[in-house]
Scaffold this active site. Structure first.
Site, PDB file in Angstrom:
ATOM      1  N   ARG A  15       0.920  -1.261   0.052  1.00 14.10           N
ATOM      2  CA  ARG A  15       0.048   0.060   0.050  1.00 14.10           C
ATOM      3  C   ARG A  15       0.930   1.286  -0.047  1.00 14.10           C
ATOM      4  O   ARG A  15       1.966   1.082   0.351  1.00 14.10           O
ATOM      5  CB  ARG A  15      -0.958  -0.008   1.103  1.00 14.10           C
ATOM      6  CG  ARG A  15      -1.980  -1.043   1.260  1.00 14.10           C
ATOM      7  CD  ARG A  15      -2.790  -1.043   2.543  1.00 14.10           C
ATOM      8  NE  ARG A  15      -1.920  -1.731   3.655  1.00 14.10           N
ATOM      9  CZ  ARG A  15      -2.177  -1.980   4.785  1.00 14.10           C
ATOM     10  NH1 ARG A  15      -3.462  -1.563   5.257  1.00 14.10           N
ATOM     11  NH2 ARG A  15      -1.432  -2.446   5.893  1.00 14.10           N
ATOM     12  N   LYS A  75       2.146   1.587   7.380  1.00 17.03           N
ATOM     13  CA  LYS A  75       2.317   1.015   8.887  1.00 17.03           C
ATOM     14  C   LYS A  75       3.241   1.535   9.536  1.00 17.03           C
ATOM     15  O   LYS A  75       3.933   2.655   9.039  1.00 17.03           O
ATOM     16  CB  LYS A  75       3.093  -0.400   8.215  1.00 17.03           C
ATOM     17  CG  LYS A  75       1.865  -1.352   7.607  1.00 17.03           C
ATOM     18  CD  LYS A  75       0.629  -1.689   8.413  1.00 17.03           C
ATOM     19  CE  LYS A  75       1.101  -2.542   9.548  1.00 17.03           C
ATOM     20  NZ  LYS A  75      -0.038  -3.104  10.357  1.00 17.03           N
ATOM     21  N   TYR A  94      -0.527   4.106  10.820  1.00 16.00           N
ATOM     22  CA  TYR A  94      -0.792   3.221  11.834  1.00 16.00           C
ATOM     23  C   TYR A  94       0.517   3.123  12.744  1.00 16.00           C
ATOM     24  O   TYR A  94       1.366   2.704  12.193  1.00 16.00           O
ATOM     25  CB  TYR A  94      -1.486   1.982  11.159  1.00 16.00           C
ATOM     26  CG  TYR A  94      -2.682   2.053  10.354  1.00 16.00           C
ATOM     27  CD1 TYR A  94      -3.723   1.909  11.306  1.00 16.00           C
ATOM     28  CD2 TYR A  94      -2.628   1.824   9.090  1.00 16.00           C
ATOM     29  CE1 TYR A  94      -5.128   2.147  10.670  1.00 16.00           C
ATOM     30  CE2 TYR A  94      -3.983   2.008   8.640  1.00 16.00           C
ATOM     31  CZ  TYR A  94      -5.359   2.186   9.204  1.00 16.00           C
ATOM     32  OH  TYR A  94      -6.280   2.129   8.549  1.00 16.00           O
ATOM     33  N   HIS A  96      -0.113   1.116  16.532  1.00 13.80           N
ATOM     34  CA  HIS A  96      -0.498  -0.073  17.248  1.00 13.80           C
ATOM     35  C   HIS A  96       0.736  -0.281  18.287  1.00 13.80           C
ATOM     36  O   HIS A  96       1.345  -1.315  18.457  1.00 13.80           O
ATOM     37  CB  HIS A  96      -0.524  -1.258  16.382  1.00 13.80           C
ATOM     38  CG  HIS A  96      -1.570  -1.380  15.353  1.00 13.80           C
ATOM     39  ND1 HIS A  96      -2.800  -1.560  15.764  1.00 13.80           N
ATOM     40  CD2 HIS A  96      -1.716  -1.441  14.115  1.00 13.80           C
ATOM     41  CE1 HIS A  96      -3.651  -1.291  14.835  1.00 13.80           C
ATOM     42  NE2 HIS A  96      -2.710  -1.223  13.700  1.00 13.80           N
ATOM     43  N   GLU A 118      -5.087   4.693  14.397  1.00 17.37           N
ATOM     44  CA  GLU A 118      -6.045   3.507  15.024  1.00 17.37           C
ATOM     45  C   GLU A 118      -6.839   3.944  16.159  1.00 17.37           C
ATOM     46  O   GLU A 118      -7.618   3.563  16.766  1.00 17.37           O
ATOM     47  CB  GLU A 118      -5.358   2.011  15.171  1.00 17.37           C
ATOM     48  CG  GLU A 118      -4.209   2.459  16.487  1.00 17.37           C
ATOM     49  CD  GLU A 118      -2.998   2.917  16.015  1.00 17.37           C
ATOM     50  OE1 GLU A 118      -2.076   2.530  16.617  1.00 17.37           O
ATOM     51  OE2 GLU A 118      -2.853   3.195  14.676  1.00 17.37           O
ATOM     52  N   VAL A 179     -14.637  -5.906  11.834  1.00 20.15           N
ATOM     53  CA  VAL A 179     -13.905  -6.958  11.414  1.00 20.15           C
ATOM     54  C   VAL A 179     -14.673  -8.133  11.521  1.00 20.15           C
ATOM     55  O   VAL A 179     -14.987  -8.815  10.489  1.00 20.15           O
ATOM     56  CB  VAL A 179     -12.426  -7.105  11.871  1.00 20.15           C
ATOM     57  CG1 VAL A 179     -11.875  -8.583  11.681  1.00 20.15           C
ATOM     58  CG2 VAL A 179     -11.715  -6.122  11.952  1.00 20.15           C
ATOM     59  N   ARG A 203     -25.176  -5.022  20.333  1.00 23.44           N
ATOM     60  CA  ARG A 203     -24.533  -5.115  19.168  1.00 23.44           C
ATOM     61  C   ARG A 203     -24.988  -6.812  18.629  1.00 23.44           C
ATOM     62  O   ARG A 203     -25.272  -6.682  17.424  1.00 23.44           O
ATOM     63  CB  ARG A 203     -23.045  -5.181  19.327  1.00 23.44           C
ATOM     64  CG  ARG A 203     -22.219  -5.401  17.969  1.00 23.44           C
ATOM     65  CD  ARG A 203     -22.276  -4.376  17.009  1.00 23.44           C
ATOM     66  NE  ARG A 203     -21.694  -4.568  15.869  1.00 23.44           N
ATOM     67  CZ  ARG A 203     -21.665  -3.746  14.671  1.00 23.44           C
ATOM     68  NH1 ARG A 203     -22.567  -2.819  14.929  1.00 23.44           N
ATOM     69  NH2 ARG A 203     -21.064  -4.314  13.842  1.00 23.44           N
ATOM     70  N   SER A 220     -20.261 -13.941  24.193  1.00 25.48           N
ATOM     71  CA  SER A 220     -18.876 -14.459  24.501  1.00 25.48           C
ATOM     72  C   SER A 220     -18.484 -14.521  25.907  1.00 25.48           C
ATOM     73  O   SER A 220     -18.545 -13.687  26.679  1.00 25.48           O
ATOM     74  CB  SER A 220     -18.035 -13.335  23.631  1.00 25.48           C
ATOM     75  OG  SER A 220     -16.588 -13.975  23.642  1.00 25.48           O
ATOM     76  N   ALA A 268      -6.263  -9.678  14.814  1.00 27.05           N
ATOM     77  CA  ALA A 268      -5.869  -8.566  16.000  1.00 27.05           C
ATOM     78  C   ALA A 268      -4.574  -8.694  16.277  1.00 27.05           C
ATOM     79  O   ALA A 268      -3.885  -8.098  17.077  1.00 27.05           O
ATOM     80  CB  ALA A 268      -6.760  -8.874  17.028  1.00 27.05           C
ATOM     81  N   ASP A 270      -1.867  -7.604  14.836  1.00 30.46           N
ATOM     82  CA  ASP A 270      -1.096  -6.473  15.050  1.00 30.46           C
ATOM     83  C   ASP A 270      -1.154  -5.539  16.210  1.00 30.46           C
ATOM     84  O   ASP A 270      -0.474  -4.620  16.670  1.00 30.46           O
ATOM     85  CB  ASP A 270      -1.315  -5.604  13.619  1.00 30.46           C
ATOM     86  CG  ASP A 270      -2.785  -5.156  13.568  1.00 30.46           C
ATOM     87  OD1 ASP A 270      -3.354  -5.397  14.328  1.00 30.46           O
ATOM     88  OD2 ASP A 270      -2.936  -4.326  12.402  1.00 30.46           O
ATOM     89  N   ARG A 279       1.420 -15.380  16.473  1.00 34.52           N
ATOM     90  CA  ARG A 279       2.539 -14.611  16.268  1.00 34.52           C
ATOM     91  C   ARG A 279       2.444 -13.980  15.010  1.00 34.52           C
ATOM     92  O   ARG A 279       2.154 -14.642  14.024  1.00 34.52           O
ATOM     93  CB  ARG A 279       3.821 -15.131  16.595  1.00 34.52           C
ATOM     94  CG  ARG A 279       4.047 -16.464  15.830  1.00 34.52           C
ATOM     95  CD  ARG A 279       5.334 -17.069  15.928  1.00 34.52           C
ATOM     96  NE  ARG A 279       5.808 -18.274  15.315  1.00 34.52           N
ATOM     97  CZ  ARG A 279       5.858 -18.276  14.028  1.00 34.52           C
ATOM     98  NH1 ARG A 279       5.942 -17.366  13.215  1.00 34.52           N
ATOM     99  NH2 ARG A 279       5.923 -19.651  13.409  1.00 34.52           N
ATOM    100  N   VAL A 298      -1.089 -12.887   9.611  1.00 31.32           N
ATOM    101  CA  VAL A 298      -0.333 -11.887   8.878  1.00 31.32           C
ATOM    102  C   VAL A 298      -0.891 -10.495   9.481  1.00 31.32           C
ATOM    103  O   VAL A 298      -2.159 -10.153   9.619  1.00 31.32           O
ATOM    104  CB  VAL A 298      -0.793 -11.977   7.454  1.00 31.32           C
ATOM    105  CG1 VAL A 298      -0.248 -10.614   6.625  1.00 31.32           C
ATOM    106  CG2 VAL A 298      -0.256 -13.342   6.604  1.00 31.32           C
ATOM    107  N   MET A 301      -2.784  -7.571   6.391  1.00 31.98           N
ATOM    108  CA  MET A 301      -3.349  -8.454   5.715  1.00 31.98           C
ATOM    109  C   MET A 301      -3.944  -7.618   4.403  1.00 31.98           C
ATOM    110  O   MET A 301      -3.895  -7.979   3.416  1.00 31.98           O
ATOM    111  CB  MET A 301      -4.722  -9.380   6.257  1.00 31.98           C
ATOM    112  CG  MET A 301      -4.446 -10.093   7.308  1.00 31.98           C
ATOM    113  SD  MET A 301      -5.811 -10.923   8.169  1.00 31.98           S
ATOM    114  CE  MET A 301      -6.856 -11.315   6.985  1.00 31.98           C
TER     115      MET A 301
END
Length: 371
Positions: A15, A75, A94, A96, A118, A179, A203, A220, A268, A270, A279, A298, A301
């Site tokens: 990107r 990134k 981004y 993170h 983010e 997501v 939700r 959950s 999630a 990253d 990992r 990844v 992604m």
């Protein structure tokens, strides 16, 4: 303002932070845009498209960092970029931070101003600069999960949609945000039996209303997750806590309860990941296997579909980039609470509480820098 757009050098990150159309909008307002040679090539935007609207091409990443007041990236900077960042330079990308302490410490040391896509947040708690990439990643999670269920790549050999006379695959989506919703929508479209889990009952009610009949909702909890994982073919982790590390909802000991060849996709990753055994991996080497369970983790992604991702990202970031360029980061963040919440590190101080707590670092109120 002088804006620099370097090439992304993270593994298989195709990107670019700004389309030629986005660059034009900044140039029209009197700003100067420098783009590194071929930064947009893999996204379908060659140098001549940038030059045709008045952007200037620089040959090296060092030249871009050296001249720019604001760096726009996709990134987070990687280690080779740390030394290029100048004190007081604004980085809009981004980050993170909560998932990687060396990056956090490097940005503290170089005394840059780090505004993270983010954590830019609207009054309704939505994350406008994360949403477009979350939409891409959510849809890709199902696409990649379906692929890695194939037997030649160690999956269970299940076709998610099934065929007449054969039951469709079963998909568990952890998290009902952007997501998770997009992942569930894609899985449902393929014909899979989908369960989506969240802790927000409002939700879940919404999803129950808008999703097709082959999507069911569950609250959950560890008990409910343990009940469902033995029968699932694909499990997608789609949990986000803004600016903070994601919780581990799938633990190592749960792998023994899954069927051989089950695929785990952790979107999630990253932000630390919500699957304990995940990992970060790359598009070059995207999967690994633990206890006969396929892990796809990844961290970038959307980088695999750079044209779609770059256009979607610029659509979202451009209005904020224009504010930052027109007013400077201090005034823009003072006048716009959404941008203020994007500030994570300012000239050596951590000003985003979740990042400070992640690494037990001193927290400084952002107002100390804006006043």
């Amino acid at each position: 303002m002088i804006i620099g757009v370097p090439i992304e050098i993270k593994n298989n990150e195709n990107r670019v932070a700004l389309t030629p159309g986005g660059a034009l909008e900044l140039i029209k307002r009197g700003h100067t845009v420098y783009v590194q040679d071929n930064a947009g090539f893999n996204s379908g935007f060659p140098n001549d498209l940038y030059e045709s609207i008045g952007a200037k091409i620089l040959p090296t990443i060092e030249a871009v960092y050296d001249i720019a007041e604001m760096i726009m990236k996709v990134k987070e900077p990687i280690e080779s970029e740390y030394k290029l960042i100048k004190e007081g330079q604004l980085l809009f990308t981004y980050f993170h931070f909560a998932s990687y302490e060396p990056l956090t410490k490097a940005m503290i040391e170089n005394r840059s101003v780090c505004l993270a896509y983010e954590t830019v947040e609207k009054a309704d708690r939505s994350l406008p600069l994360l949403i477009p990439m979350s939409e891409v990643a959510g849809r890709m999670a199902t696409q990649q999960g379906a692929k890695y269920l194939e037997k030649p790549i160690k999956g269970k050999g299940v076709l998610l949609g099934g065929v007449p006379g054969v039951s469709p695959g079963r998909v568990l989506v952890l998290g009902g945000g952007v997501v998770g919703t997009q992942a569930a929508k894609m899985a449902a479209g393929l014909g899979a039996q989908v369960t989506i889990m969240d802790i927000n009952l409002d939700r879940l009610r919404y999803l129950n209303d808008v999703m097709p009949a082959n999507v069911v909702t569950r609250y959950s909890s560890e008990v409910n997750i343990r009940e469902l994982i033995p029968i699932m073919d694909l499990i997608i982790g789609a949990v986000l806590i803004p600016g903070a590390k994601a919780p581990n909802l799938i633990t190592r000991d749960m792998l023994k309860d899954m069927q051989k060849g089950t695929v785990l996709v952790d979107v999630a990753v990253d932000q630390g990941g919500c699957i304990e055994t995940c990992r970060p991996t790359t598009h070059e080497d995207p999967t690994f296997i633990i206890d006969d369970i396929v892990h796809y983790c990844v961290a970038n992604m959307p980088g695999a579909v750079p044209y779609t991702s770059t256009v979607a990202l610029t659509n979202a970031t451009l209005p904020y980039a224009i504010q930052l360029a027109n007013k400077g980061w201090k005034k823009a963040c003072t006048e716009n609470k959404e941008l203020e919440l994007g500030l994570n590190v300012i000239k050596g101080d951590v000003v985003y509480r979740a990042v400070a707590e992640a690494f037990d670092l001193p927290y400084v109120d952002v107002k100390n820098h804006l006043n």
